[in-house]
Design a protein around this motif. Structure first.
Motif, PDB file in Angstrom:
ATOM      1  N   VAL A 240      37.833  32.910  52.984  1.00  0.00           N
ATOM      2  CA  VAL A 240      37.024  34.112  52.768  1.00  0.00           C
ATOM      3  C   VAL A 240      35.541  33.783  52.832  1.00  0.00           C
ATOM      4  O   VAL A 240      34.744  34.519  53.446  1.00  0.00           O
ATOM      5  N   LEU A 241      35.143  32.683  52.221  1.00  0.00           N
ATOM      6  CA  LEU A 241      33.732  32.307  52.255  1.00  0.00           C
ATOM      7  C   LEU A 241      33.270  32.027  53.683  1.00  0.00           C
ATOM      8  O   LEU A 241      32.146  32.401  54.067  1.00  0.00           O
ATOM      9  N   GLU A 242      34.114  31.402  54.484  1.00  0.00           N
ATOM     10  CA  GLU A 242      33.736  31.150  55.879  1.00  0.00           C
ATOM     11  C   GLU A 242      33.568  32.454  56.650  1.00  0.00           C
ATOM     12  O   GLU A 242      32.652  32.594  57.472  1.00  0.00           O
ATOM     13  N   LEU A 243      34.437  33.440  56.380  1.00  0.00           N
ATOM     14  CA  LEU A 243      34.335  34.726  57.075  1.00  0.00           C
ATOM     15  C   LEU A 243      33.066  35.481  56.691  1.00  0.00           C
ATOM     16  O   LEU A 243      32.572  36.298  57.477  1.00  0.00           O
ATOM     17  N   THR A 244      32.552  35.223  55.506  1.00  0.00           N
ATOM     18  CA  THR A 244      31.402  35.984  54.996  1.00  0.00           C
ATOM     19  C   THR A 244      30.120  35.159  54.969  1.00  0.00           C
ATOM     20  O   THR A 244      29.189  35.489  54.227  1.00  0.00           O
ATOM     21  N   GLY A 245      30.069  34.110  55.778  1.00  0.00           N
ATOM     22  CA  GLY A 245      28.850  33.318  55.847  1.00  0.00           C
ATOM     23  C   GLY A 245      28.496  32.669  54.533  1.00  0.00           C
ATOM     24  O   GLY A 245      27.307  32.528  54.205  1.00  0.00           O
ATOM     25  N   GLU A 246      29.523  32.270  53.772  1.00  0.00           N
ATOM     26  CA  GLU A 246      29.384  31.595  52.469  1.00  0.00           C
ATOM     27  C   GLU A 246      28.843  32.495  51.363  1.00  0.00           C
ATOM     28  O   GLU A 246      28.647  32.047  50.226  1.00  0.00           O
ATOM     29  N   GLN A 247      28.646  33.777  51.648  1.00  0.00           N
ATOM     30  CA  GLN A 247      28.111  34.688  50.628  1.00  0.00           C
ATOM     31  C   GLN A 247      29.196  35.216  49.689  1.00  0.00           C
ATOM     32  O   GLN A 247      28.944  35.486  48.525  1.00  0.00           O
ATOM     33  N   GLY A 248      30.391  35.399  50.215  1.00  0.00           N
ATOM     34  CA  GLY A 248      31.443  36.057  49.450  1.00  0.00           C
ATOM     35  C   GLY A 248      31.477  37.547  49.736  1.00  0.00           C
ATOM     36  O   GLY A 248      30.603  38.101  50.422  1.00  0.00           O
ATOM     37  N   VAL A 249      32.480  38.217  49.193  1.00  0.00           N
ATOM     38  CA  VAL A 249      32.660  39.650  49.444  1.00  0.00           C
ATOM     39  C   VAL A 249      31.933  40.477  48.393  1.00  0.00           C
ATOM     40  O   VAL A 249      31.669  40.023  47.283  1.00  0.00           O
ATOM     41  N   ASP A 250      31.645  41.708  48.765  1.00  0.00           N
ATOM     42  CA  ASP A 250      31.042  42.641  47.806  1.00  0.00           C
ATOM     43  C   ASP A 250      32.055  43.079  46.762  1.00  0.00           C
ATOM     44  O   ASP A 250      31.702  43.328  45.606  1.00  0.00           O
ATOM     45  N   LEU A 251      33.333  43.198  47.199  1.00  0.00           N
ATOM     46  CA  LEU A 251      34.387  43.676  46.309  1.00  0.00           C
ATOM     47  C   LEU A 251      35.673  42.915  46.589  1.00  0.00           C
ATOM     48  O   LEU A 251      36.121  42.842  47.737  1.00  0.00           O
ATOM     49  N   ALA A 252      36.266  42.345  45.547  1.00  0.00           N
ATOM     50  CA  ALA A 252      37.595  41.742  45.642  1.00  0.00           C
ATOM     51  C   ALA A 252      38.564  42.630  44.867  1.00  0.00           C
ATOM     52  O   ALA A 252      38.274  43.043  43.737  1.00  0.00           O
ATOM     53  N   ILE A 253      39.701  42.929  45.480  1.00  0.00           N
ATOM     54  CA  ILE A 253      40.708  43.784  44.866  1.00  0.00           C
ATOM     55  C   ILE A 253      41.956  42.962  44.613  1.00  0.00           C
ATOM     56  O   ILE A 253      42.524  42.388  45.551  1.00  0.00           O
ATOM     57  N   GLU A 254      42.390  42.893  43.371  1.00  0.00           N
ATOM     58  CA  GLU A 254      43.563  42.105  43.003  1.00  0.00           C
ATOM     59  C   GLU A 254      44.765  43.034  42.877  1.00  0.00           C
ATOM     60  O   GLU A 254      44.899  43.779  41.912  1.00  0.00           O
ATOM     61  N   ALA A 255      45.651  42.976  43.877  1.00  0.00           N
ATOM     62  CA  ALA A 255      46.833  43.842  43.899  1.00  0.00           C
ATOM     63  C   ALA A 255      48.119  43.035  43.957  1.00  0.00           C
ATOM     64  O   ALA A 255      49.176  43.591  44.195  1.00  0.00           O
ATOM     65  N   SER A 256      48.030  41.721  43.714  1.00  0.00           N
ATOM     66  CA  SER A 256      49.196  40.868  43.894  1.00  0.00           C
ATOM     67  C   SER A 256      49.995  40.645  42.617  1.00  0.00           C
ATOM     68  O   SER A 256      51.210  40.467  42.664  1.00  0.00           O
ATOM     69  N   GLY A 257      49.323  40.601  41.490  1.00  0.00           N
ATOM     70  CA  GLY A 257      49.998  40.252  40.236  1.00  0.00           C
ATOM     71  C   GLY A 257      50.220  38.764  40.069  1.00  0.00           C
ATOM     72  O   GLY A 257      50.865  38.331  39.112  1.00  0.00           O
ATOM     73  N   GLY A 258      49.687  37.936  40.971  1.00  0.00           N
ATOM     74  CA  GLY A 258      49.805  36.486  40.846  1.00  0.00           C
ATOM     75  C   GLY A 258      48.918  35.968  39.726  1.00  0.00           C
ATOM     76  O   GLY A 258      47.767  36.389  39.584  1.00  0.00           O
ATOM     77  N   LEU A 259      49.441  35.035  38.952  1.00  0.00           N
ATOM     78  CA  LEU A 259      48.693  34.568  37.781  1.00  0.00           C
ATOM     79  C   LEU A 259      47.429  33.799  38.156  1.00  0.00           C
ATOM     80  O   LEU A 259      46.472  33.767  37.385  1.00  0.00           O
ATOM     81  N   GLY A 260      47.406  33.180  39.328  1.00  0.00           N
ATOM     82  CA  GLY A 260      46.228  32.433  39.738  1.00  0.00           C
ATOM     83  C   GLY A 260      45.257  33.224  40.591  1.00  0.00           C
ATOM     84  O   GLY A 260      44.151  32.749  40.880  1.00  0.00           O
ATOM     85  N   THR A 261      45.633  34.441  40.960  1.00  0.00           N
ATOM     86  CA  THR A 261      44.800  35.200  41.887  1.00  0.00           C
ATOM     87  C   THR A 261      43.510  35.729  41.265  1.00  0.00           C
ATOM     88  O   THR A 261      42.485  35.783  41.957  1.00  0.00           O
ATOM     89  N   PRO A 262      43.473  36.126  39.998  1.00  0.00           N
ATOM     90  CA  PRO A 262      42.191  36.562  39.441  1.00  0.00           C
ATOM     91  C   PRO A 262      41.093  35.516  39.573  1.00  0.00           C
ATOM     92  O   PRO A 262      39.937  35.855  39.863  1.00  0.00           O
ATOM     93  N   GLN A 263      41.435  34.245  39.403  1.00  0.00           N
ATOM     94  CA  GLN A 263      40.430  33.197  39.567  1.00  0.00           C
ATOM     95  C   GLN A 263      39.955  33.120  41.011  1.00  0.00           C
ATOM     96  O   GLN A 263      38.761  32.951  41.282  1.00  0.00           O
ATOM     97  N   GLN A 264      40.872  33.282  41.965  1.00  0.00           N
ATOM     98  CA  GLN A 264      40.478  33.286  43.368  1.00  0.00           C
ATOM     99  C   GLN A 264      39.545  34.461  43.659  1.00  0.00           C
ATOM    100  O   GLN A 264      38.573  34.315  44.415  1.00  0.00           O
ATOM    101  N   CYS A 265      39.827  35.608  43.058  1.00  0.00           N
ATOM    102  CA  CYS A 265      38.937  36.764  43.228  1.00  0.00           C
ATOM    103  C   CYS A 265      37.529  36.438  42.738  1.00  0.00           C
ATOM    104  O   CYS A 265      36.532  36.786  43.395  1.00  0.00           O
TER     105      CYS A 265
END
Length: 359
Positions: A240-265
Motif C-alpha cells: 500500500v505504501l508503494e502504491l501511494t508514494g510512501e504517504q499512505g492512504v487517506d482512509l483505511a476501512i477494516e471490513a475483514s474482522g482479522g485480529l491483526g488487520t487493525p494494526q495494518q490499517c
C-alpha cells in the motif's frame, strides 16, 4: 389493506439453541398499525448470522422463539392501519435496524446505536437480531425501515443493497467526502466488495482492496477495483505504501474482522488520515495506539446501515453503479436446507461469496 389473504401458518427457521436451527411451522405474524407484512422472496446469510446461530450474539430473543435473518427482501402483502407509504404488491428492501424513535441517539439519526437496543417494549427492533427476521416465508417490519425496490433491481440486488448500506453508513460517519482521496479496504467479503464499489462511485482516486483469497480479489477487479493486494503473498503494508508514494492512504476501512488487520490499517494510513472499522471480531485485537496518536489519525466505528443509507444504496444500484446479482450471489438454498446453507458458509465449500435462502 390486503392484496391476497396471507395463510395462517408459515415455514420459518427457529433457533432452539446454539447450532440448533430448525425449520418448523409458525403462525404468520400480524402487522401492527405502523407495520407492513412482507412475503419474503429471499434472505441473505452473513458472518453475523453465524455468530447468532452459534449463540454468540447479545440480546437475541429466547431460544425456541426466534427466527434470524437480517438481509431480506420481498413483496408487501398487508399494511397496518396507519400505513399509506406502501401498498400490497410493492417490492421492498430493508434496513434491519429500527430504533425506538424516542432516545437521544434515535432523535439525531443514530438509530443503529439506539439507547433502548433490544427493548421491544420501548419500540426497538433489529430484524433477525433482536426481533424475528427473514429466514421465514413472512415477516413483519416497521414502515420506517422499508424502501421501494425499483423494477430494474432483482431480489439478489436487494439483499446486497442492505450490505452496501453498511459501507455507506460507515463512510457517512467518517465524513463522507472522499472525492480524490486514496482508500484501502481490508477484507473482500460482501461488505468490502460493496464498499469498494461505493468508494469508486464517490470519486475516490485509488481504491485498494486487500485480502487473502485470490478469487475474492479477482472478483474485486471484475467490479472495477484497479488495485488488489494478496496479503498472503506480499506484505500488505509495504504494498500500500508503494502504491501511494510512501504517504499512505487517506482512509483505511477494516471490513475483514482479522485480529491483526487493525494494526495494518494504522500502518498504511497517512498522517492526519482516518480509519473506519465496520467489522466484528472474535476476540480482542492488538493495536499500537501510541502510533495512531503520533500520526494524528482519527478512528471511527459504525454499526449496520443507519442514517438512511440504504436509500442511497438503492439509488446507486438503480443507476448501475453497484453490481451484485451476477457477481456476488454465488449459492442459493431453499429454506428447508438452511442448515446446509450455513454449513457451506462455515466450511467455505465452493468458495461462497453471498449465500441466500429462498423460502
Amino acid at each position: 389493506m390486503i392484496i391476497a389473504s396471507a395463510p395462517t401458518t408459515m415455514r420459518a427457521a427457529v433457533l432452539y439453541g446454539p447450532g440448533d436451527l430448525r425449520v418448523v411451522d409458525r403462525p404468520v405474524p400480524r402487522p401492527g398499525p405502523e407495520d407492513v407484512l412482507v412475503r419474503v422472496e429471499m434472505c441473505g446469510a452473513c458472518g453475523t448470522d453465524l455468530k447468532i446461530v452459534d449463540g454468540h450474539f447479545p440480546q437475541t430473543p429466547p431460544f425456541g422463539e426466534f427466527t434470524p435473518g437480517h438481509e431480506w427482501t420481498g413483496v408487501v402483502v398487508e399494511t397496518g392501519s396507519t400505513v399509506d407509504e406502501f401498498q400490497p404488491g410493492d417490492r421492498v428492501c430493508i434496513e434491519a435496524h429500527r430504533g425506538c424513535g424516542r432516545c437521544a441517539n434515535c432523535l439525531v439519526g443514530r438509530y443503529t446505536a439506539c439507547l433502548n437496543y433490544g427493548n421491544p417494549a420501548k419500540g426497538h427492533r433489529a430484524s433477525g437480531m433482536t426481533a424475528n427476521g427473514g429466514f421465514a416465508e413472512y415477516v413483519v417490519h416497521h414502515v420506517s425501515a422499508l424502501y421501494h425496490l425499483p423494477a430494474e433491481l432483482s431480489a439478489e440486488d436487494a439483499v446486497l443493497i442492505t450490505t452496501a448500506g453498511t459501507g455507506l453508513y460507515g463512510l457517512d460517519v467518517a465524513g463522507g467526502y472522499i472525492v480524490g482521496q486514496d482508500v484501502a479496504i481490508f477484507g473482500p467479503g460482501p461488505v468490502g466488495l460493496m464498499t469498494a464499489q461505493v468508494c469508486r462511485a464517490m470519486g475516490a482516486a485509488r481504491v485498494i482492496l486487500v485480502g487473502t483469497r485470490p478469487s475474492r480479489l479477482e472478483l474485486g477487479a471484475k467490479l472495477g477495483v484497479r488495485h488488489t493486494i494478496n496479503s498472503s503473498e506480499v506484505d500488505p503494508v509495504r504494498a500500500v505504501l508503494e502504491l501511494t508514494g510512501e504517504q499512505g492512504v487517506d482512509l483505511a476501512i477494516e471490513a475483514s474482522g482479522g485480529l491483526g488487520t487493525p494494526q495494518q490499517c494504522a500502518e498504511v494510513t497517512k498522517r492526519g488520515g482516518k480509519i473506519l472499522f465496520v467489522a466484528f471480531y472474535r476476540d480482542s485485537v492488538q493495536l499500537d495506539l501510541s502510533a495512531v496518536v503520533r500520526k494524528d489519525i482519527t478512528m471511527y466505528t459504525s454499526r449496520g446501515e443507519g442514517r438512511n443509507n440504504v436509500q442511497r444504496a438503492v439509488a446507486l444500484a438503480a443507476s448501475g453503479q453497484l453490481r451484485a446479482k451476477k457477481e456476488l450471489v454465488t449459492h442459493r438454498f431453499p429454506l428447508d436446507q438452511i442448515a446446509e446453507a450455513f454449513r457451506v458458509m462455515r466450511e467455505r465449500e465452493g468458495d461462497p461469496v453471498k449465500v441466500v435462502v429462498v423460502p
